[in-house]
Scaffold this motif. Sequence first.
Motif, PDB file in Angstrom:
ATOM      1  N   GLU A  94     -26.998  11.534 -20.134  1.00 43.36           N
ATOM      2  CA  GLU A  94     -26.945  12.961 -19.886  1.00 43.36           C
ATOM      3  C   GLU A  94     -27.199  13.198 -18.408  1.00 43.36           C
ATOM      4  N   ARG A  95     -26.510  14.185 -17.848  1.00 40.63           N
ATOM      5  CA  ARG A  95     -26.714  14.529 -16.448  1.00 40.63           C
ATOM      6  C   ARG A  95     -27.936  15.412 -16.311  1.00 40.63           C
ATOM      7  N   PRO A  96     -28.680  15.215 -15.245  1.00 44.50           N
ATOM      8  CA  PRO A  96     -29.822  16.101 -15.029  1.00 44.50           C
ATOM      9  C   PRO A  96     -29.323  17.517 -14.732  1.00 44.50           C
ATOM     10  N   PRO A  97     -30.125  18.503 -15.035  1.00 46.55           N
ATOM     11  CA  PRO A  97     -29.696  19.886 -14.786  1.00 46.55           C
ATOM     12  C   PRO A  97     -29.404  20.110 -13.306  1.00 46.55           C
ATOM     13  N   GLY A  98     -28.309  20.795 -13.003  1.00 45.59           N
ATOM     14  CA  GLY A  98     -27.940  21.097 -11.632  1.00 45.59           C
ATOM     15  C   GLY A  98     -27.091  20.024 -10.968  1.00 45.59           C
ATOM     16  N   GLN A 100     -23.752  17.627 -10.473  1.00 45.18           N
ATOM     17  CA  GLN A 100     -22.322  17.830 -10.745  1.00 45.18           C
ATOM     18  C   GLN A 100     -21.630  16.536 -10.952  1.00 45.18           C
TER      19      GLN A 100
END
Length: 100
Positions: A94-98, A100
Amino acid sequence: MEPSLVDAAEVASLLGVSRRMVYDLASTGRLRCYRYSARAIRFDLADVEAFRQASRVEVPIAPQCRPPTKRFRAADPGAELQALFAAHGVKPRERPPGAQ
């Protein structure tokens, strides 16, 4: 008929090379010269022109290249990668919030 003699600097400018290259060509015998002493060296313009003609290389014309192929672009660039992950049973991080 007296040959028209020129020095190494003039030969270098005629051939588009350095004076050192002219001296190297003369010492290897590729370019004929008149050597009057260790420091006095002269070149006949006819010999310089003969060297130019002998050095000429005919470059073959390249065959016509085919036009570049069009590249396929997926509507969603990440879809192809997600399908590859799914096919191999890999779950992407999962990508960290913020991010891209």
